[in-house]
Design an enzyme around this catalytic site. Sequence first.
Site, mmCIF file in Angstrom:
data_model
loop_
_atom_site.group_PDB
_atom_site.id
_atom_site.type_symbol
_atom_site.label_atom_id
_atom_site.label_comp_id
_atom_site.label_asym_id
_atom_site.label_seq_id
_atom_site.Cartn_x
_atom_site.Cartn_y
_atom_site.Cartn_z
ATOM 1 N N SER A 198 0.819 -1.209 0.000
ATOM 2 C CA SER A 198 0.000 0.000 0.000
ATOM 3 C C SER A 198 0.853 1.259 0.000
ATOM 4 O O SER A 198 0.327 2.358 -0.080
ATOM 5 C CB SER A 198 -0.943 -0.006 1.200
ATOM 6 O OG SER A 198 -0.288 -0.445 2.340
ATOM 7 N N HIS A 258 -2.141 -2.489 -6.638
ATOM 8 C CA HIS A 258 -2.671 -2.145 -5.317
ATOM 9 C C HIS A 258 -4.205 -2.199 -5.307
ATOM 10 O O HIS A 258 -4.867 -1.351 -5.891
ATOM 11 C CB HIS A 258 -2.156 -0.738 -4.926
ATOM 12 C CG HIS A 258 -2.602 -0.313 -3.570
ATOM 13 N ND1 HIS A 258 -2.865 0.986 -3.240
ATOM 14 C CD2 HIS A 258 -2.840 -1.034 -2.448
ATOM 15 C CE1 HIS A 258 -3.234 1.050 -1.978
ATOM 16 N NE2 HIS A 258 -3.239 -0.162 -1.475
ATOM 17 N N GLU A 315 -4.971 0.426 -8.195
ATOM 18 C CA GLU A 315 -3.885 1.350 -8.563
ATOM 19 C C GLU A 315 -2.751 0.520 -9.134
ATOM 20 O O GLU A 315 -2.324 -0.448 -8.495
ATOM 21 C CB GLU A 315 -3.329 2.030 -7.295
ATOM 22 C CG GLU A 315 -3.969 3.304 -6.905
ATOM 23 C CD GLU A 315 -3.232 3.982 -5.744
ATOM 24 O OE1 GLU A 315 -3.050 5.182 -5.810
ATOM 25 O OE2 GLU A 315 -2.857 3.310 -4.761
ATOM 26 N N ASN A 361 -3.364 6.355 -0.929
ATOM 27 C CA ASN A 361 -2.927 6.442 0.470
ATOM 28 C C ASN A 361 -2.190 7.739 0.785
ATOM 29 O O ASN A 361 -2.136 8.157 1.943
ATOM 30 C CB ASN A 361 -2.093 5.220 0.843
ATOM 31 C CG ASN A 361 -2.990 4.013 1.003
ATOM 32 O OD1 ASN A 361 -4.169 4.159 1.312
ATOM 33 N ND2 ASN A 361 -2.449 2.827 0.789
HETATM 34 N N1 CAA Z 1 -16.991 -9.415 0.004
HETATM 35 C C1 CAA Z 1 -18.074 -9.383 -0.798
HETATM 36 N N2 CAA Z 1 -19.074 -8.484 -0.660
HETATM 37 C C2 CAA Z 1 -18.957 -7.595 0.350
HETATM 38 C C3 CAA Z 1 -17.862 -7.565 1.228
HETATM 39 C C4 CAA Z 1 -16.844 -8.535 1.025
HETATM 40 N N3 CAA Z 1 -15.758 -8.588 1.782
HETATM 41 N N4 CAA Z 1 -18.028 -6.550 2.114
HETATM 42 C C5 CAA Z 1 -19.185 -5.951 1.800
HETATM 43 N N5 CAA Z 1 -19.746 -6.588 0.739
HETATM 44 C C6 CAA Z 1 -20.969 -6.215 0.026
HETATM 45 C C7 CAA Z 1 -22.236 -6.516 0.823
HETATM 46 O O1 CAA Z 1 -22.667 -7.846 0.627
HETATM 47 C C8 CAA Z 1 -23.211 -5.514 0.236
HETATM 48 O O2 CAA Z 1 -23.659 -5.984 -1.023
HETATM 49 P P1 CAA Z 1 -25.108 -5.550 -1.608
HETATM 50 O O3 CAA Z 1 -25.120 -4.058 -1.686
HETATM 51 O O4 CAA Z 1 -25.134 -6.195 -2.958
HETATM 52 O O5 CAA Z 1 -26.091 -6.105 -0.632
HETATM 53 C C9 CAA Z 1 -22.340 -4.299 -0.034
HETATM 54 O O6 CAA Z 1 -20.991 -4.790 -0.123
HETATM 55 C C10 CAA Z 1 -22.414 -3.279 1.083
HETATM 56 O O7 CAA Z 1 -22.078 -3.917 2.294
HETATM 57 P P2 CAA Z 1 -22.923 -3.805 3.634
HETATM 58 O O8 CAA Z 1 -24.376 -3.596 3.300
HETATM 59 O O9 CAA Z 1 -22.570 -4.965 4.503
HETATM 60 O O10 CAA Z 1 -22.333 -2.569 4.399
HETATM 61 P P3 CAA Z 1 -22.157 -1.083 3.954
HETATM 62 O O11 CAA Z 1 -23.246 -0.610 3.071
HETATM 63 O O12 CAA Z 1 -21.883 -0.421 5.235
HETATM 64 O O13 CAA Z 1 -20.819 -1.108 3.053
HETATM 65 C C11 CAA Z 1 -18.491 -1.052 2.725
HETATM 66 C C12 CAA Z 1 -19.632 -1.681 3.507
HETATM 67 C C13 CAA Z 1 -18.619 -1.452 1.251
HETATM 68 C C14 CAA Z 1 -17.208 -1.618 3.298
HETATM 69 C C15 CAA Z 1 -18.600 0.506 2.851
HETATM 70 O O14 CAA Z 1 -18.698 0.865 4.210
HETATM 71 C C16 CAA Z 1 -17.428 1.241 2.253
HETATM 72 O O15 CAA Z 1 -17.346 1.444 1.055
HETATM 73 N N6 CAA Z 1 -16.477 1.665 3.121
HETATM 74 C C17 CAA Z 1 -15.282 2.381 2.715
HETATM 75 C C18 CAA Z 1 -14.246 1.377 2.302
HETATM 76 C C19 CAA Z 1 -12.986 2.027 1.842
HETATM 77 O O16 CAA Z 1 -12.798 3.227 1.867
HETATM 78 N N7 CAA Z 1 -12.057 1.170 1.419
HETATM 79 C C20 CAA Z 1 -10.751 1.606 1.005
HETATM 80 C C21 CAA Z 1 -9.830 1.504 2.149
HETATM 81 S S1 CAA Z 1 -8.213 2.068 1.703
HETATM 82 C C22 CAA Z 1 -7.475 0.755 1.044
HETATM 83 O O17 CAA Z 1 -7.960 -0.331 0.977
HETATM 84 C C23 CAA Z 1 -6.096 1.026 0.563
HETATM 85 C C24 CAA Z 1 -5.033 0.716 1.531
HETATM 86 O O18 CAA Z 1 -3.966 0.348 1.072
HETATM 87 C C25 CAA Z 1 -5.127 0.972 2.954
#
Ligand code: CAA
Length: 291
Positions: free
Chosen positions: A119, A140, A152, A190
Amino acid sequence: MEIKTVGIVGAGQMGGGIAHVCATSGYDVLIHDVAADQIDKALSKIAKNMDRQVSSGKLSKADKTSALARIGPAPIVENLKDCDMVIEAATENEDVKRKIFEGLCAILKPEAILASNTSSLPITRLAATTDRPGQFVGIHFMNPVPVMELVELIRGIATEEDIFETAKEFAISLGKTVTLSEDFPGFIVNRILLPMINEAIYTLYEGVGSVEAIDTGMKLGTRHPMGPLELADFIGLDTCLSIMQVLYHGLSDSKYRPCPLLVKYVEAGWLGRKIGRGFYDYSGETPVPTR
Ligand code: CAA
């Protein structure tokens, strides 16, 4: 070069997610981790996450069954020897990653592509420790991998153009949108996201607001799907700290100084959701702020 079999090293939340999307996109996948029980855990988590996609109609039951059948455990690194591409998704520690690449270079076929899901660590520097810097690329993924649309791609200084193109086509074949980033600390996402999370932790540390106030402020005030502290727990506080350290040292700028409270949480072993405690306590039905 055609990619058929993908090896994944590291069966944590990222490695598992990458294995998941590779398998549902038709690739054969082998997943390796130094801890054998971690591979089993990842396989059952992948099955559960595929079930979520089945229940929301994003994946058919038949496709789930065939995707799961395409993922196999690789208890020893030698099991990856016939892979066309290996994606390293281990912990954000340069020494650990170097050792993994050393082990892989000893067994992989000469034309195999090496990729890192790091990352923030420099792709050029990681590539230079291998026997194939021209065939090394940064791929990434974002967490949760099956849900987030972005990948990315990072070109090291030595990455060959056709290898970069192959990696790009590969990421697109997983249904992802690709952004290209130069090899600078934190790349694009990031470099921007982590200072915001770090600032949220400073806001907590200085008593400007509670965990709940900070997260509610950013969720409802700026329409982020998760508040920054909830997101930090989701990413893992150890990973957040590693990325801040890479930004701080790599850019030699005090504005990237990791918040002492983040350091304290990591020292306490409160690493976020994966261990059940971070800025929230996840032991009950709903997460409860810890401050
Ligand atoms: N696998 C498959 N499907 C998943 C899943 C997983 N691990 N996690 C969530 N889902 C699906 C759910 O089944 C749901 O699907 P439907 O809409 O079809 O029903 C959908 O995603 C939404 O999930 P939830 O309803 O359970 O929960 P939510 O609406 O609160 O969404 C989230 C959860 C998608 C994680 C949302 O909160 C989100 O987008 N959060 C921000 C995540 C983010 O910013 N990620 C980037 C982090 S930075 C990074 O990764 C880089 C790094 O190097 C640090």
